[in-house]
Design a protein around this motif. Structure first.
Motif, PDB file in Angstrom:
ATOM      1  N   GLY A  62       0.990  -1.549  -0.049  1.00  0.00           N
ATOM      2  CA  GLY A  62       0.288  -0.069  -0.209  1.00  0.00           C
ATOM      3  C   GLY A  62       0.564   1.578   0.285  1.00  0.00           C
ATOM      4  N   GLU A  63       2.305   1.193   0.420  1.00  0.00           N
ATOM      5  CA  GLU A  63       2.461   2.002   1.006  1.00  0.00           C
ATOM      6  C   GLU A  63       2.911   2.672  -0.675  1.00  0.00           C
ATOM      7  N   LEU A  64       3.844   1.409  -0.960  1.00  0.00           N
ATOM      8  CA  LEU A  64       4.590   1.504  -2.515  1.00  0.00           C
ATOM      9  C   LEU A  64       3.160   2.336  -3.568  1.00  0.00           C
ATOM     10  N   LEU A  65       2.031   1.750  -3.028  1.00  0.00           N
ATOM     11  CA  LEU A  65       1.002   2.343  -4.321  1.00  0.00           C
ATOM     12  C   LEU A  65       1.058   3.654  -4.016  1.00  0.00           C
ATOM     13  N   LEU A  66       1.098   4.379  -2.887  1.00  0.00           N
ATOM     14  CA  LEU A  66       0.394   5.750  -2.582  1.00  0.00           C
ATOM     15  C   LEU A  66       1.221   6.673  -3.029  1.00  0.00           C
ATOM     16  N   GLU A  67       2.391   6.282  -3.343  1.00  0.00           N
ATOM     17  CA  GLU A  67       3.659   6.850  -3.541  1.00  0.00           C
ATOM     18  C   GLU A  67       3.343   7.246  -5.173  1.00  0.00           C
ATOM     19  N   LYS A  68       2.776   6.137  -5.925  1.00  0.00           N
ATOM     20  CA  LYS A  68       2.627   6.485  -7.441  1.00  0.00           C
ATOM     21  C   LYS A  68       1.620   7.216  -7.415  1.00  0.00           C
ATOM     22  N   ALA A  69       0.740   6.713  -6.591  1.00  0.00           N
ATOM     23  CA  ALA A  69      -1.003   6.673  -7.407  1.00  0.00           C
ATOM     24  C   ALA A  69      -0.692   8.374  -7.058  1.00  0.00           C
ATOM     25  N   ARG A  70      -0.342   9.070  -5.991  1.00  0.00           N
ATOM     26  CA  ARG A  70       0.113  10.831  -6.384  1.00  0.00           C
ATOM     27  C   ARG A  70       0.740  11.296  -7.109  1.00  0.00           C
ATOM     28  N   SER A  71       1.768  10.729  -7.858  1.00  0.00           N
ATOM     29  CA  SER A  71       1.932  10.787  -8.399  1.00  0.00           C
ATOM     30  C   SER A  71       1.435  10.630  -9.941  1.00  0.00           C
ATOM     31  N   LEU A  72      -0.024   9.605 -10.049  1.00  0.00           N
ATOM     32  CA  LEU A  72      -0.336   9.552 -11.303  1.00  0.00           C
ATOM     33  C   LEU A  72      -1.095  10.618 -10.962  1.00  0.00           C
ATOM     34  N   LEU A  73      -2.260  10.715 -10.304  1.00  0.00           N
ATOM     35  CA  LEU A  73      -3.037  11.929  -9.998  1.00  0.00           C
ATOM     36  C   LEU A  73      -2.703  13.053 -10.463  1.00  0.00           C
ATOM     37  N   PHE A  74      -0.912  13.586 -10.516  1.00  0.00           N
ATOM     38  CA  PHE A  74      -1.208  14.777 -10.165  1.00  0.00           C
ATOM     39  C   PHE A  74      -1.246  15.148 -11.834  1.00  0.00           C
ATOM     40  N   ASP A  75      -0.461  13.771 -11.946  1.00  0.00           N
ATOM     41  CA  ASP A  75      -0.027  14.037 -14.137  1.00  0.00           C
ATOM     42  C   ASP A  75      -1.728  14.379 -14.655  1.00  0.00           C
ATOM     43  N   VAL A  76      -2.591  13.593 -13.463  1.00  0.00           N
ATOM     44  CA  VAL A  76      -4.249  13.547 -14.367  1.00  0.00           C
ATOM     45  C   VAL A  76      -4.178  14.891 -14.340  1.00  0.00           C
ATOM     46  N   ALA A 266       5.120  42.970  15.241  1.00  0.00           N
ATOM     47  CA  ALA A 266       3.935  42.514  13.957  1.00  0.00           C
ATOM     48  C   ALA A 266       4.204  41.010  13.767  1.00  0.00           C
ATOM     49  N   MET A 267       3.222  40.076  13.694  1.00  0.00           N
ATOM     50  CA  MET A 267       2.985  39.320  14.322  1.00  0.00           C
ATOM     51  C   MET A 267       2.443  38.832  12.707  1.00  0.00           C
ATOM     52  N   GLY A 268       3.216  37.701  12.315  1.00  0.00           N
ATOM     53  CA  GLY A 268       3.347  37.329  10.782  1.00  0.00           C
ATOM     54  C   GLY A 268       2.032  36.118   9.935  1.00  0.00           C
ATOM     55  N   ILE A 269       1.522  36.500   9.525  1.00  0.00           N
ATOM     56  CA  ILE A 269       0.787  35.421   9.186  1.00  0.00           C
ATOM     57  C   ILE A 269       0.217  34.641   7.980  1.00  0.00           C
ATOM     58  N   ALA A 270      -0.264  33.270   7.560  1.00  0.00           N
ATOM     59  CA  ALA A 270       0.357  33.017   6.275  1.00  0.00           C
ATOM     60  C   ALA A 270      -0.845  32.079   6.513  1.00  0.00           C
ATOM     61  N   LEU A 271      -0.665  31.335   5.177  1.00  0.00           N
ATOM     62  CA  LEU A 271      -1.422  30.717   4.847  1.00  0.00           C
ATOM     63  C   LEU A 271      -1.250  29.063   4.646  1.00  0.00           C
ATOM     64  N   LEU A 272      -1.462  27.647   5.049  1.00  0.00           N
ATOM     65  CA  LEU A 272      -0.847  26.462   5.220  1.00  0.00           C
ATOM     66  C   LEU A 272      -1.563  25.396   4.761  1.00  0.00           C
ATOM     67  N   TYR A 273      -0.668  25.015   3.296  1.00  0.00           N
ATOM     68  CA  TYR A 273      -1.943  23.834   3.268  1.00  0.00           C
ATOM     69  C   TYR A 273      -0.719  22.634   3.178  1.00  0.00           C
ATOM     70  N   PRO A 274      -1.102  21.105   2.697  1.00  0.00           N
ATOM     71  CA  PRO A 274      -0.254  20.081   2.584  1.00  0.00           C
ATOM     72  C   PRO A 274       0.556  19.593   1.686  1.00  0.00           C
ATOM     73  N   HIS A 275       0.401  20.176   0.980  1.00  0.00           N
ATOM     74  CA  HIS A 275       0.883  19.156  -0.632  1.00  0.00           C
ATOM     75  C   HIS A 275       1.263  20.382  -1.652  1.00  0.00           C
ATOM     76  N   ARG A 276       2.159  21.395  -2.581  1.00  0.00           N
ATOM     77  CA  ARG A 276       2.081  22.010  -3.327  1.00  0.00           C
ATOM     78  C   ARG A 276       1.672  21.326  -4.236  1.00  0.00           C
ATOM     79  N   ARG A 277       1.660  20.463  -4.650  1.00  0.00           N
ATOM     80  CA  ARG A 277       1.526  19.127  -6.041  1.00  0.00           C
ATOM     81  C   ARG A 277       0.893  19.417  -5.990  1.00  0.00           C
ATOM     82  N   GLN A 278      -0.625  19.462  -4.907  1.00  0.00           N
ATOM     83  CA  GLN A 278      -1.664  19.427  -5.150  1.00  0.00           C
ATOM     84  C   GLN A 278      -2.228  20.496  -4.860  1.00  0.00           C
TER      85      GLN A 278
END
Length: 300
Positions: A62-76, A266-278
């Motif tokens: 499953g770990e192997l498929l997860l890595e490949k699936a993320r890459s594939l869906l980005f290409d899609v 002054a206090m910094g303010i930022a937007l955070l999200y999980p994956h740049r590619r997604q």
């Protein structure tokens, strides 16, 4: 559901570790999620998850498929958008978590303008002042103020919020108005901290290039901005707060600025999200819109 759809389901289950939570995020029945994973395992000829009553965990396959699936869906996703017009519709569900005061004071009043620009986005606005797990809770992005802990999240800085010291007229009448930071010893502050953090009663200010600190006595410590401001309005002590949070109170006289020559950094303010590619088009649209919205409240 085609194989691409099953891979999307697989990625969501892998990220949240739960069939039920994945079904809630994907807005589909749990039976559909389970069937998609079973069919994918049959097609792959491998078991993808270790299943227990409390959690599902990836197998080595499953770990192997997860890595490949993320890459594939980005290409899609890249192929799907290859020939779309840049000014085409931006739609879909977007889940955003922001500090409660930013939601109430800044975002909610401006949402009619947001939906004029992006009428096909379905926004779920979560307002909290706590640390959250974006993947576990199905959040697309969060807005956070202040120093950020080390994280695998992608951070997009949006600026630095102007800060102010303030107190209520009633408090100043009883305890006097401090003219210099050296007079802070005779004053009360409202403590602010998450329960596990120290430094709740620390008063900070900038003196030239120096960062100055002093511990103030306090009667009450709170863990959210709403109560922090409320205690100040009640005359329980002075506070240090982003200016946008209390501008309306300053204008109507409910609060007064003190020690303008010794404001906090002054206090910094930022937007955070999980994956740049997604990063989706709707997330990019929200980030750009919110960046313009916050700009007037930030230091130049």
């Amino acid at each position: 559901m085609d194989k691409i759809g099953r891979l999307r389901v697989f990625i969501q289950v892998a990220e949240v570790g739960s069939f039920i939570r994945a079904s809630q995020i994907l807005l589909m029945p749990k039976t559909t999620v389970s069937a998609a994973i079973q069919q994918l395992e049959h097609e792959m000829g491998a078991r993808l998850f270790h299943r227990t009553t409390r959690r599902v965990q990836l197998t080595s396959d499953g770990e192997l498929l997860l890595e490949k699936a993320r890459s594939l869906l980005f290409d899609v996703q890249t192929l799907e958008g290859l020939f779309h017009r840049q000014n085409g519709p931006i739609d879909g569900r977007l889940t955003v978590d922001v500090p409660s005061r930013i939601a109430r004071r800044m975002i909610v009043p401006a949402l009619p303008d947001f939906f004029v620009q992006y009428p096909d986005i379905q926004l779920f606005l979560s307002a909290s002042d706590r640390s959250i797990d974006l993947i576990q809770e199905g959040i697309d992005c969060v807005v956070r103020v202040g120093s950020l802990s080390d994280s695998s999240l992608v951070s997009q800085p949006l600026g630095r919020l102007s800060m102010i010291n303030c107190a209520s007229p009633d408090y100043l009448q009883r305890y006097g108005t401090p003219e210099h930071p050296e007079q802070l010893a005779g004053h009360w502050g409202v403590g602010y901290a998450q329960p596990t953090l120290a430094g709740a009663d620390t008063w900070v200010w900038q003196r030239g290039d120096q960062h100055m600190e002093k511990i103030l006595r306090s009667r009450v410590t709170v863990n959210n901005a709403e109560n922090y401001i409320g205690c100040c309005l009640a005359g329980l002590g002075m506070i240090q707060i982003p200016r946008f949070d209390v501008q309306h109170y300053l204008e109507d006289g409910s609060l007064c600025e003190v020690l303008p020559q010794a404001r906090p950094p002054a206090m910094g303010i930022a937007l955070l999200y999980p994956h740049r590619r997604q990063r989706s088009a709707r997330l990019t649209a929200f980030a750009e819109w919110f960046s313009h919205l916050i700009k007037p409240f930030c230091e130049n």
